[in-house]
Design a protein around this motif. Structure first.
Motif, short mmCIF file in Angstrom:
data_model
loop_
_atom_site.label_atom_id
_atom_site.label_comp_id
_atom_site.label_asym_id
_atom_site.label_seq_id
_atom_site.Cartn_x
_atom_site.Cartn_y
_atom_site.Cartn_z
N ALA A 1 7.72 18.64 -5.14
CA ALA A 1 8.01 17.30 -4.56
C ALA A 1 6.63 16.22 -4.29
O ALA A 1 5.51 17.13 -4.29
N VAL A 2 7.13 15.54 -4.04
CA VAL A 2 5.49 14.50 -3.40
C VAL A 2 6.11 13.39 -2.37
O VAL A 2 8.12 13.68 -2.02
N ILE A 3 5.82 13.39 -0.90
CA ILE A 3 5.65 12.74 0.19
C ILE A 3 5.32 11.60 -0.56
O ILE A 3 4.20 10.93 -0.43
N LYS B 1 -1.54 18.09 6.14
CA LYS B 1 -0.39 18.95 7.05
C LYS B 1 0.85 19.34 6.90
O LYS B 1 1.42 19.95 6.83
N LEU B 2 1.89 18.03 7.19
CA LEU B 2 2.98 18.42 6.84
C LEU B 2 3.60 18.64 5.70
O LEU B 2 4.35 19.55 5.62
N ALA B 3 3.17 18.88 4.24
CA ALA B 3 3.68 19.27 3.18
C ALA B 3 3.62 20.67 3.14
O ALA B 3 3.80 21.14 2.61
N GLN B 4 2.07 21.10 3.92
CA GLN B 4 1.99 22.34 4.12
C GLN B 4 3.09 23.36 4.80
O GLN B 4 3.46 24.51 3.90
N ILE B 5 3.24 22.47 5.82
CA ILE B 5 4.85 23.71 6.77
C ILE B 5 5.92 23.09 5.65
O ILE B 5 6.97 23.72 5.56
N SER C 1 1.05 -1.32 -0.38
CA SER C 1 0.19 -0.07 0.20
C SER C 1 0.81 1.26 0.28
O SER C 1 2.26 1.19 0.53
N GLU C 2 0.42 2.64 -0.20
CA GLU C 2 1.11 3.94 -0.43
C GLU C 2 0.30 4.92 -0.40
O GLU C 2 -0.77 4.78 -0.85
N VAL C 3 0.91 5.96 0.01
CA VAL C 3 0.41 7.10 -0.06
C VAL C 3 1.06 8.19 -0.18
O VAL C 3 2.53 7.97 0.06
N VAL C 4 0.33 9.15 -1.11
CA VAL C 4 2.04 10.15 -2.12
C VAL C 4 0.90 11.45 -1.93
O VAL C 4 -0.66 11.72 -1.92
N VAL C 5 1.55 12.16 -1.26
CA VAL C 5 0.65 13.41 -1.58
C VAL C 5 1.47 14.99 -1.80
O VAL C 5 3.21 14.95 -1.16
N ALA D 1 6.26 23.29 2.43
CA ALA D 1 6.29 23.75 1.16
C ALA D 1 7.55 24.95 0.86
O ALA D 1 8.00 24.59 -0.40
N GLU D 2 8.25 26.16 1.82
CA GLU D 2 8.34 26.68 1.37
C GLU D 2 10.05 26.23 1.93
O GLU D 2 11.01 26.68 2.15
N ARG D 3 10.50 25.05 2.45
CA ARG D 3 11.38 24.71 2.80
C ARG D 3 12.22 24.19 1.75
O ARG D 3 13.19 23.14 2.86
N ILE D 4 11.54 23.25 1.06
CA ILE D 4 12.02 22.51 0.31
C ILE D 4 12.79 22.75 -0.76
O ILE D 4 11.56 23.60 -1.79
#
Length: 165
Positions: free
Chosen positions: A134-136, A156-160, A120-124, A162-165
Motif C-alpha cells: 500500500a502507500v500512505i 516509521k509508521l509504514a514499518q509499523i 504539496s504531497e508526501v507518499v510513503v 507493514a504486517e497489519r494492513i
C-alpha cells in the motif's frame, strides 16, 4: 474509547513518535487491514496539521489483472479510485518503492489532480516482504508543506503497519 490528542506545540519528531505509538496501540491486536488503515487515516488527520487529504491506496489489480493502486480508507474529499503504477505521485511511489516528497504537485510530471486544492504531497510505500502492499498519501493545500522530517516519521509508521494492513 480512544482519545488521542496531540499537543499542537510539539515538534515534528515528537509528534510523529506519538503518532506511531498511537497507531501501534490501535493496530497491534487487530487482524483486519481495512480497519487498521481506517483508524490510522483518522490518527494522521488528528496528528498532522495543514492537511486536506490523508489515507491509503492499497495494491490491487485492474480488470485485466495488471497491478495498480486502489483507494483505501482515507479522510478528506472523494478521491481517485484507481491509480496505475508509475502514474502520479502515488503510482510513482508504488512503482519505485520509494518515498515521494513533492513541494509543488502542479510541477510533478503526470500529477493526478484528485483535489484541485492540493499543492504539496508526501507518499510513503508500505513494504511487506520486499513488495509494496500500500502507500500512505498525505496532501496539503500549502505549498512545500512536507519535508524530510515528515517523510521519516511516515516511513516509521509504514514499518509499523507493514504486517497489519
Amino acid at each position: 474509547m480512544y482519545d488521542f490528542q496531540p499537543d499542537p506545540a510539539l515538534g515534528k519528531a515528537e509528534l510523529y513518535r506519538q503518532l506511531c505509538d498511537a497507531a501501534d496501540a490501535l493496530t497491534r491486536d487487530e487482524v483486519d487491514g481495512v480497519a487498521n488503515m481506517a483508524n490510522v487515516a483518522a490518527l494522521i488527520w488528528e496528528f498532522v496539521p495543514e492537511l486536506n487529504w490523508a489515507g491509503f491506496y492499497r495494491m490491487g489489480a485492474n480488470a485485466n489483472g495488471a497491478k495498480e493502486l486502489v483507494l483505501g480508507p482515507f479522510v478528506g474529499r472523494p478521491a481517485c479510485i484507481r491509480i496505475p503504477l508509475g502514474k502520479g505521485v502515488c503510482g510513482t511511489a508504488a512503482s519505485e518503492g520509494a518515498t515521494q516528497l513533492v513541494e509543488d504537485v502542479h510541477a510533478f510530471p503526470g500529477h493526478i489532480a484528485c483535489d484541485a486544492a492540493s499543492r504539496s504531497e508526501v507518499v510513503v510505500p508500505v513494504m511487506r516482504a520486499g513488495e509494496v502492499a500500500a502507500v500512505i498519501d498525505l496532501d496539503s493545500p500549502e505549498a512545500a508543506r512536507f519535508d524530510a522530517e515528515d517523510a521519516a516519521g511516515l516511513e516509521k509508521l509504514a514499518q509499523i503497519l507493514a504486517e497489519r494492513i
